[in-house]
Design an enzyme around this catalytic site. Sequence first.
Site, PDB file in Angstrom:
ATOM      1  CE  LYS A  13      46.773  49.503  71.179  1.00 26.16           C
ATOM      2  NZ  LYS A  13      46.453  50.732  70.372  1.00 26.16           N
ATOM      3  CG  ASP A  53      40.964  56.124  74.362  1.00 23.76           C
ATOM      4  OD1 ASP A  53      41.842  56.855  74.865  1.00 23.76           O
ATOM      5  OD2 ASP A  53      40.580  56.244  73.189  1.00 23.76           O
ATOM      6  CE  LYS A  92      47.866  84.680  90.131  1.00 26.98           C
ATOM      7  NZ  LYS A  92      48.707  85.888  90.109  1.00 26.98           N
ATOM      8  CE1 TYR A  93      45.858  83.118  86.241  1.00 31.28           C
ATOM      9  CE2 TYR A  93      47.372  82.099  87.817  1.00 31.28           C
ATOM     10  CZ  TYR A  93      47.064  83.116  86.924  1.00 31.28           C
ATOM     11  OH  TYR A  93      47.970  84.116  86.699  1.00 31.28           O
ATOM     12  N   GLY A 101      40.380  60.336  75.272  1.00 25.35           N
ATOM     13  CA  GLY A 101      39.219  59.477  75.403  1.00 25.35           C
ATOM     14  C   GLY A 101      38.089  59.988  74.544  1.00 25.35           C
ATOM     15  N   GLY A 120      50.767  60.635  78.435  1.00 23.72           N
ATOM     16  CA  GLY A 120      50.512  59.388  79.151  1.00 23.72           C
ATOM     17  C   GLY A 120      50.677  58.126  78.340  1.00 23.72           C
ATOM     18  NE  ARG A 121      49.584  58.422  72.120  1.00 20.12           N
ATOM     19  CZ  ARG A 121      49.316  58.324  70.823  1.00 20.12           C
ATOM     20  NH1 ARG A 121      48.118  57.910  70.426  1.00 20.12           N
ATOM     21  NH2 ARG A 121      50.210  58.653  69.920  1.00 20.12           N
TER      22      ARG A 121
END
Length: 552
Positions: A202, A205, A242-243, A251, A426-427
Amino acid sequence: MKSIEKSPLQISRSLYHPKMPKALGGPVVLKEGKATESVADQAAIKELFPNTYGMPLITFEPATEKVAAPAVNVGVILSGGQAPGGHNVISGIFDGIKALNPESKLYGFLGGPSGLVDHKYVELTADIIDEYRNTGGFDIIGSGRTKLEETEQFDKGAEICKELGINAIVIIGGDDSNTNACVLAEYYAQKKTGIQVIGCPKTIDGDLKNEMIETSFGFDTACKVYSELIGNIQRDANSAKKYYHFIRLMGRSASHIALECALQSQPNVCIVSEEVEAKNLTLSDVVEQIVKVIVDRASQGLNFGTILIPEGLIEFIPAMKKLIAELNDLLAHNDDFNALETEDEKRQYVKGLLSPESREVYRDLPKGIARQLTLDRDPHGNVQVSLIETEKLLIEMVAKRLAKLKAAGSYKGKFSAINHFFGYEGRCAIPSNFDANYTYSLGYTAALLISAGKTGYMSSVRNLTAPAEEWIAGGVPITMMMNMERRHGAMKPVIQKALVLLDGAPFKYFASKRETWATTTSFVYPGPIQYYGPAEVCEQPTRTLQLEHNAE
């Protein structure tokens, strides 16, 4: 168990039946392969693990008839940070041991490895398991970061296993957790406790992988979540024009997430820490790379873009790594430094103690980052590198460099930057179909390894770019993945982390495309994870896996 309110998607996902390797659909026979040896330091690892070293690889193949299996009691531990699919590993273990013998029982140790030591547990019954199938998170029993390293901990664990009649423990975790699993398996084998220990790979990363563990679970889902967010930002960037968005991604020890997200979304820049280290780049070199892309795009009238940054970048820059090591040595338990009152006094004090090379690096850092390096330290006096906001550091340094170029007349664009950090988003996502299938298969395979009397093995499911029915289930000795590394001043056996390979297919593909992605707007918008629909939309593994296995 109290019923909890669920969204329509949760209700639908609870009815999903994960796909498994065809071999796991009925009786199996165990096939042993060649004997194994550790990836390095063979003599030292063999000496430390005499009972679990050199065991053969294992695969499970369909059998013609079912053999009666005795009931087993199994304990399961979730260890370390969360990763999508953990609940399905537990579901797979539960279904696997019940299929072998309905009298088998599954116990969950609460709060991670400390639950084993402190004798905190719950029996996981069908009612509990069914509430958590195909869900994200680790909340069924909770997780924790307690390390299993001391014989007193092992003995306390053996006590509760004896009390509950537990025959085997499954540790679901990353490289450090599975290193602990290997040590625990060896100890229990040496003491002839009769307690087996099995690991499951598991970590989002992606740094727990090798020829037998093609990917760690959760990596697929987390990368798809991050890539959706990156795609959304890129659509916004391409709309507002513009950004520049500087996006730091989880990770710390490897850049697998950043690289996979780049392969999925095609940003203008993606820094890969392993390349920075291999090329001995300085922080200024990294800044210059980003500045060049911004200047080139500005010459085309493009003053926007996305830049992906791996969380652990700072530790891979050789000069920064040296600076951090010096600071750790200089400031740990340094009463003179701690007695200074102002930040300027502390800054000058540090400058006077550093080597000339590190002093120059330290002097060039923005004051906010220099402060983090000297003041924000862990209980051992070490720099908390994970707290350094690298994306903000790069924005500040890039802005200063662009201002100088504008003053010199060699840059005529506009630079406005927005920073992001994608980590916890995301975990604990609802696992993708790939991760739902993969984790369930890992759990079911762990049950078969237990039934076969194995210990010191990690559950392994391979051939992952093929349809799930064609996956290959088996086990790999954990000692096969180990080497000796210096930890806290002493050589310790640990599972070798898998870093991004610069000669590997995923990085080489990225390297062949990045100049085009830099100067053009080649954004891809992956969108949210899809659970229902055609296989090419819902069942695709990561681009990393596809490239590694020539399955593009």
